[in-house]
Write a protein that holds these residues in place. Sequence first.
Motif, PDB file in Angstrom:
ATOM      1  N   GLU A  46      -6.038 -12.117   1.125  1.00  0.00           N
ATOM      2  CA  GLU A  46      -6.082 -11.582   2.489  1.00  0.00           C
ATOM      3  C   GLU A  46      -6.700 -10.195   2.479  1.00  0.00           C
ATOM      4  OE1 GLU A  46      -2.664 -10.491   5.827  1.00  0.00           O
ATOM      5  OE2 GLU A  46      -2.127 -10.487   3.718  1.00  0.00           O
ATOM      6  N   PHE A  47      -7.602  -9.936   3.412  1.00  0.00           N
ATOM      7  CA  PHE A  47      -8.181  -8.617   3.573  1.00  0.00           C
ATOM      8  C   PHE A  47      -7.122  -7.625   4.034  1.00  0.00           C
ATOM      9  CE2 PHE A  47     -10.921  -5.238   4.762  1.00  0.00           C
ATOM     10  CZ  PHE A  47     -10.550  -4.833   6.032  1.00  0.00           C
ATOM     11  N   VAL A  48      -7.158  -6.414   3.471  1.00  0.00           N
ATOM     12  CA  VAL A  48      -6.223  -5.365   3.861  1.00  0.00           C
ATOM     13  C   VAL A  48      -6.958  -4.180   4.475  1.00  0.00           C
ATOM     14  CG1 VAL A  48      -4.509  -3.703   3.038  1.00  0.00           C
ATOM     15  CG2 VAL A  48      -4.549  -6.022   2.098  1.00  0.00           C
ATOM     16  N   ALA A  49      -7.946  -3.641   3.742  1.00  0.00           N
ATOM     17  CA  ALA A  49      -8.632  -2.439   4.215  1.00  0.00           C
ATOM     18  C   ALA A  49      -9.990  -2.342   3.538  1.00  0.00           C
ATOM     19  CB  ALA A  49      -7.807  -1.190   3.911  1.00  0.00           C
ATOM     20  N   ARG A  50     -10.903  -1.601   4.182  1.00  0.00           N
ATOM     21  CA  ARG A  50     -12.226  -1.400   3.616  1.00  0.00           C
ATOM     22  C   ARG A  50     -12.677   0.022   3.890  1.00  0.00           C
ATOM     23  NH1 ARG A  50     -15.419  -0.794   7.836  1.00  0.00           N
ATOM     24  NH2 ARG A  50     -14.944  -1.892   9.793  1.00  0.00           N
ATOM     25  N   ILE A  51     -13.647   0.461   3.098  1.00  0.00           N
ATOM     26  CA  ILE A  51     -14.206   1.801   3.281  1.00  0.00           C
ATOM     27  C   ILE A  51     -15.658   1.770   2.854  1.00  0.00           C
ATOM     28  CG2 ILE A  51     -13.473   2.591   0.982  1.00  0.00           C
ATOM     29  CD1 ILE A  51     -12.800   5.317   2.327  1.00  0.00           C
ATOM     30  N   ASN A  52     -16.493   2.476   3.577  1.00  0.00           N
ATOM     31  CA  ASN A  52     -17.912   2.469   3.228  1.00  0.00           C
ATOM     32  C   ASN A  52     -18.181   3.448   2.085  1.00  0.00           C
ATOM     33  OD1 ASN A  52     -17.684   4.887   4.642  1.00  0.00           O
ATOM     34  ND2 ASN A  52     -19.686   4.668   5.604  1.00  0.00           N
ATOM     35  N   TRP A  53     -19.419   3.557   1.678  1.00  0.00           N
ATOM     36  CA  TRP A  53     -19.752   4.304   0.475  1.00  0.00           C
ATOM     37  C   TRP A  53     -19.370   5.783   0.581  1.00  0.00           C
ATOM     38  CZ3 TRP A  53     -23.073   8.454   0.352  1.00  0.00           C
ATOM     39  CH2 TRP A  53     -23.808   8.686   1.525  1.00  0.00           C
ATOM     40  N   SER A  54     -19.469   6.346   1.764  1.00  0.00           N
ATOM     41  CA  SER A  54     -19.210   7.778   1.911  1.00  0.00           C
ATOM     42  C   SER A  54     -17.780   8.088   2.329  1.00  0.00           C
ATOM     43  CB  SER A  54     -20.167   8.366   2.946  1.00  0.00           C
ATOM     44  OG  SER A  54     -19.871   7.848   4.240  1.00  0.00           O
ATOM     45  N   GLY A  55     -17.057   7.089   2.776  1.00  0.00           N
ATOM     46  CA  GLY A  55     -15.708   7.321   3.278  1.00  0.00           C
ATOM     47  C   GLY A  55     -15.667   7.614   4.765  1.00  0.00           C
ATOM     48  N   SER A  56     -16.800   7.557   5.426  1.00  0.00           N
ATOM     49  CA  SER A  56     -16.859   7.918   6.841  1.00  0.00           C
ATOM     50  C   SER A  56     -16.455   6.781   7.764  1.00  0.00           C
ATOM     51  CB  SER A  56     -18.280   8.376   7.205  1.00  0.00           C
ATOM     52  OG  SER A  56     -19.203   7.309   7.040  1.00  0.00           O
ATOM     53  N   ASN A  57     -16.374   5.596   7.219  1.00  0.00           N
ATOM     54  CA  ASN A  57     -16.041   4.422   8.032  1.00  0.00           C
ATOM     55  C   ASN A  57     -15.004   3.583   7.317  1.00  0.00           C
ATOM     56  OD1 ASN A  57     -16.520   1.422   8.882  1.00  0.00           O
ATOM     57  ND2 ASN A  57     -17.411   2.667  10.516  1.00  0.00           N
ATOM     58  N   THR A  58     -13.919   3.273   8.012  1.00  0.00           N
ATOM     59  CA  THR A  58     -12.848   2.471   7.438  1.00  0.00           C
ATOM     60  C   THR A  58     -12.447   1.372   8.413  1.00  0.00           C
ATOM     61  OG1 THR A  58     -11.137   3.946   8.309  1.00  0.00           O
ATOM     62  CG2 THR A  58     -11.940   4.397   6.082  1.00  0.00           C
ATOM     63  N   GLY A  59     -11.769   0.375   7.873  1.00  0.00           N
ATOM     64  CA  GLY A  59     -11.264  -0.707   8.706  1.00  0.00           C
ATOM     65  C   GLY A  59     -10.017  -1.298   8.095  1.00  0.00           C
ATOM     66  N   TYR A  60      -9.154  -1.869   8.936  1.00  0.00           N
ATOM     67  CA  TYR A  60      -7.860  -2.369   8.485  1.00  0.00           C
ATOM     68  C   TYR A  60      -7.522  -3.695   9.147  1.00  0.00           C
ATOM     69  CZ  TYR A  60      -7.367   2.502   7.063  1.00  0.00           C
ATOM     70  OH  TYR A  60      -7.564   3.734   6.493  1.00  0.00           O
ATOM     71  N   SER A  61      -6.720  -4.471   8.455  1.00  0.00           N
ATOM     72  CA  SER A  61      -6.171  -5.648   9.093  1.00  0.00           C
ATOM     73  C   SER A  61      -5.116  -5.211  10.102  1.00  0.00           C
ATOM     74  CB  SER A  61      -5.546  -6.574   8.052  1.00  0.00           C
ATOM     75  OG  SER A  61      -4.397  -5.976   7.483  1.00  0.00           O
ATOM     76  N   ASP A  62      -4.881  -6.053  11.065  1.00  0.00           N
ATOM     77  CA  ASP A  62      -3.888  -5.715  12.095  1.00  0.00           C
ATOM     78  C   ASP A  62      -2.504  -5.535  11.491  1.00  0.00           C
ATOM     79  OD1 ASP A  62      -5.340  -7.820  14.714  1.00  0.00           O
ATOM     80  OD2 ASP A  62      -5.794  -5.761  14.082  1.00  0.00           O
ATOM     81  N   SER A  63      -2.219  -6.249  10.431  1.00  0.00           N
ATOM     82  CA  SER A  63      -0.884  -6.210   9.852  1.00  0.00           C
ATOM     83  C   SER A  63      -0.560  -4.883   9.169  1.00  0.00           C
ATOM     84  CB  SER A  63      -0.714  -7.356   8.850  1.00  0.00           C
ATOM     85  OG  SER A  63      -1.640  -7.240   7.798  1.00  0.00           O
TER      86      SER A  63
END
Length: 118
Positions: A46-63
């Motif tokens: 299950e996907f939890v979180a992501r971050i781009n190469w610079s750290g300027s963009n992140t994303g999270y699962s709703d949970s």
Amino acid sequence: QVQLAESGGGLVQAGDSLRLSCAASGRSFSAYAMGWFRQTPGKEREFVARINWSGSNTGYSDSVKGRFTISRDNAKNTVYLQMNSLKPEDTAVYFCAARIDPYEYVYWGQGTQVTVSS
């Protein structure tokens, strides 16, 4: 090529915090977008979180949104997952992964166990 090694897992109680680390070896860590995933027995990863190469963009699962924070330190070749307000349902093996945008994750660590007791 990138080798990934997770650490920081353990047994905690509900409401506690943990910080996972994922240390990368190899070249050009800063070129990779990174992600955290988790898996429990009998279930798909299950996907939890992501971050781009610079750290300027992140994303999270709703949970986990609002409780977990992903960050990275390119000088240390490390990505982190700060987990707060842990719940028993967060119990899983946590994996970090690396990819080159916009492609799929191709490098994976071996995982670290997180167990949250109620």
